[in-house]
Design a protein around this motif. Structure first.
Motif, PDB file in Angstrom:
ATOM      1  N   ARG A  47      31.286  55.756  65.894  1.00 45.78           N
ATOM      2  CA  ARG A  47      29.863  56.042  65.668  1.00 45.78           C
ATOM      3  C   ARG A  47      29.277  55.080  64.637  1.00 45.78           C
ATOM      4  O   ARG A  47      28.185  54.525  64.826  1.00 45.78           O
ATOM      5  CB  ARG A  47      29.679  57.492  65.217  1.00 45.78           C
ATOM      6  CG  ARG A  47      28.197  57.874  65.137  1.00 45.78           C
ATOM      7  CD  ARG A  47      27.976  59.252  64.551  1.00 45.78           C
ATOM      8  NE  ARG A  47      28.176  59.153  63.119  1.00 45.78           N
ATOM      9  CZ  ARG A  47      28.845  60.026  62.389  1.00 45.78           C
ATOM     10  NH1 ARG A  47      29.406  61.076  62.931  1.00 45.78           N
ATOM     11  NH2 ARG A  47      28.967  59.852  61.093  1.00 45.78           N
ATOM     12  N   GLU A  51      26.294  52.233  65.133  1.00 48.28           N
ATOM     13  CA  GLU A  51      25.108  52.195  64.262  1.00 48.28           C
ATOM     14  C   GLU A  51      24.842  50.790  63.725  1.00 48.28           C
ATOM     15  O   GLU A  51      23.723  50.479  63.352  1.00 48.28           O
ATOM     16  CB  GLU A  51      25.274  53.179  63.105  1.00 48.28           C
ATOM     17  CG  GLU A  51      25.184  54.627  63.531  1.00 48.28           C
ATOM     18  CD  GLU A  51      25.506  55.605  62.405  1.00 48.28           C
ATOM     19  OE1 GLU A  51      25.769  55.163  61.254  1.00 48.28           O
ATOM     20  OE2 GLU A  51      25.503  56.818  62.680  1.00 48.28           O
ATOM     21  N   HIS A  52      25.864  49.950  63.674  1.00 48.10           N
ATOM     22  CA  HIS A  52      25.697  48.586  63.170  1.00 48.10           C
ATOM     23  C   HIS A  52      25.500  47.562  64.280  1.00 48.10           C
ATOM     24  O   HIS A  52      25.448  46.365  64.008  1.00 48.10           O
ATOM     25  CB  HIS A  52      26.903  48.215  62.298  1.00 48.10           C
ATOM     26  CG  HIS A  52      26.881  48.900  60.973  1.00 48.10           C
ATOM     27  ND1 HIS A  52      27.340  50.175  60.802  1.00 48.10           N
ATOM     28  CD2 HIS A  52      26.400  48.509  59.783  1.00 48.10           C
ATOM     29  CE1 HIS A  52      27.161  50.539  59.554  1.00 48.10           C
ATOM     30  NE2 HIS A  52      26.597  49.544  58.907  1.00 48.10           N
TER      31      HIS A  52
END
Length: 147
Positions: A47, A51-52
Motif C-alpha cells: 500500500r 501511494e508513492h
C-alpha cells in the motif's frame, strides 16, 4: 507483468528507472510473530509503495519479500528521491499497530534502465545495488552507479 513494461516504458531518449525493494526483516517477523503478521506487513508495504507511484509507474511483488518498481520518464535523481521517500515512509509507519515494538524497513537497489541494453541487464544492475544496500546496513537506497 514485469516483462510487459519494456516495450511500453522503454522509449528512446526517455528516462527509465528500475528498482528492487527488499522488506526487512520479513523472515524474522514470520518466525517471531506469525505468518499472518508477515502477510499483513507485506500488504502494508504494498500500500505504501502504491501511494508513492504515479499512474504510469509499475509496482509489483517480485517474490518473497521483494517488490519491483518501474518509473518511466523519471531521471535517476528523481527516482532516488522517490525511493528515499518510500524508505522513510516505511520506516516511519505505525508498525506498532500490528505488533507492539515492530519495526520494518526497506532496502532499495536502483538502476538506470534507459542506459542499459535490456530488461535482464536492468534487473541485474538493480540487484547488485540492492545487495550493496543490504551489505551496507539496510534501510537505504543504493544506485547501480555506486557498485
Amino acid at each position: 507483468r514485469a516483462g510487459g513494461w519494456e516495450g511500453a516504458a522503454r522509449l528512446p531518449g526517455r528516462p527509465l528507472a528500475a528498482a528492487l525493494v527488499d522488506i526487512g526483516p520479513v523472515k524474522g517477523i514470520n518466525d517471531g510473530h506469525s505468518h499472518g503478521v508477515g502477510d499483513a506487513t507485506l500488504r502494508r508495504v504494498a500500500r505504501l509503495l502504491r501511494e508513492h507511484c504515479r499512474g504510469e509507474d509499475i509496482a509489483a511483488r517480485w517474490g518473497g519479500d521483494e517488490f519491483v518498481l518501474v518509473l518511466p520518464g523519471v531521471s535517476m535523481s528523481e527516482a532516488q528521491s522517490v525511493c528515499d521517500r518510500l524508505r522513510l515512509s516505511v520506516a516511519g509507519h505505525a508498525w506498532h499497530e500490528l505488533v507492539p515494538g515492530l519495526e520494518v524497513t526497506v532496502s532499495v537497489g536502483l538502476a538506470d534502465a534507459a542506459a542499459l541494453p535490456g530488461l535482464q541487464a536492468a534487473w541485474d544492475a538493480a540487484d547488485r545495488a540492492l545487495r550493496h544496500s543490504k551489505e551496507a546496513g539496510r534501510d537505504r537506497v543504493s544506485t547501480s552507479a555506486e557498485v
